[in-house]
Design an enzyme around this catalytic site. Sequence first.
Site, PDB file in Angstrom:
ATOM      1  N   CYS A 133      35.030  35.907  29.546  1.00  0.00           N
ATOM      2  CA  CYS A 133      34.574  37.236  29.135  1.00  0.00           C
ATOM      3  C   CYS A 133      35.314  37.712  27.897  1.00  0.00           C
ATOM      4  CB  CYS A 133      34.767  38.226  30.288  1.00  0.00           C
ATOM      5  SG  CYS A 133      34.330  39.912  29.837  1.00  0.00           S
ATOM      6  N   CYS A 136      36.196  41.424  27.829  1.00  0.00           N
ATOM      7  CA  CYS A 136      37.302  41.819  28.716  1.00  0.00           C
ATOM      8  C   CYS A 136      38.641  41.420  28.095  1.00  0.00           C
ATOM      9  CB  CYS A 136      37.218  41.120  30.074  1.00  0.00           C
ATOM     10  SG  CYS A 136      35.603  41.120  30.822  1.00  0.00           S
ATOM     11  N   ASP A 137      38.711  40.204  27.550  1.00  0.00           N
ATOM     12  CA  ASP A 137      40.011  39.625  27.193  1.00  0.00           C
ATOM     13  C   ASP A 137      40.222  39.451  25.691  1.00  0.00           C
ATOM     14  OD1 ASP A 137      40.490  39.424  29.914  1.00  0.00           O
ATOM     15  OD2 ASP A 137      39.586  37.435  30.045  1.00  0.00           O
TER      16      ASP A 137
END
Length: 309
Positions: A133, A136-137
């Site tokens: 992701c 997300c990261d």
Amino acid sequence: MKTKCLIIGSGPAGYTAAIYASRANLSPVLYSGNQPGGQLTITTEVENFPGYPEGISGPELMDDLQRQAQRFGADIRDGLVTNIDVESRPFKVTIDSGDQIEAETVIIATGASARFLGLDDERRLWGMGVSACATCDGFFYRKKRVAVVGGGDTACEEALYLSNLASKVYMIVRKDYLRASKVMQARVFEKENIEVLFNCNTVELLGEEFVEGAHLVEHKGTDLERHFNIEIDGFFLAIGHQPNTSFLQGKVELDEAGYIKTFGGTTATNIEGIFAAGDVADPRYQQAVSAAGMGCRAALDAEKFLAQK
Ligand code: NDP
């Protein structure tokens, strides 16, 4: 607790089913699952959902769909369905809290999850540079070097997102072309800091505690076979998805890839009263809008089934 209609999953299919089922006075109960809002909550901009000429962020779209379902009275709950007793009528459905709920109809809209290459290193370095992701990261890789595996729309989207943060983005593509839509391909090729490595497979990730590199093989198994390493800090998987159907094994008919089979051009499964919608039953299209459409159809199918009973 009893319900006429239990919906499992909170992506576009689940929420759309909830909107339709609520408006049909079925008073649906919806369990949100592990990732409330589904896969769109980990994407950035959604540009192809009709009705949003300027695009909309994934989380915002899902929030809107949830509120729309609640406006008509859908009972949306946290929790993961772990079992359905398909022999009983009404169906006995077990939630991870241990609660049981009886449902006259069930709509399964549990979606799909990111796939792995199957390397031991992916597990070993998961969360230590390996991710599925970018939104997300991605933040952790500002001015660093990363690789995205895959050549589909997801891979392009992840690579484009990362290219605005990282100094360099490799795309590791096993064929000599990208499978992604033309518009996404064009955006990727326009970006100076994205390098597409065609005909390449990842065989190993380097680094003890964190990802430090990847060992790749180009033109594997041919006269042109070449091995080389790339230096990276992040390794993002974007090689497609597998349907979330493990809890249905041996209960509802699945195809060889694990997707729920539907019959007669409807959302009906092989079990009367159980319907399926969205990515979990659609290996082909896998779009937010087609999932939403299928959610609508599942609610209409459930309503008709109850009316005929
Ligand atoms: P896809 O199945 O479209 O693409 C998967 C990619 O991963 C392919 O390039 C495939 O290679 C590659 N791949 C699969 N397995 C391996 C492996 N073991 N090793 C190396 N590479 C591998 O999946 P996506 O998640 O990208 O997309 C799914 C659906 O969602 C599609 O319909 C897509 O259009 C849609 N989507 C649309 C978006 C948008 O419109 N903005 C955004 C994201 C997704 P190969 O080609 O060789 O099979």
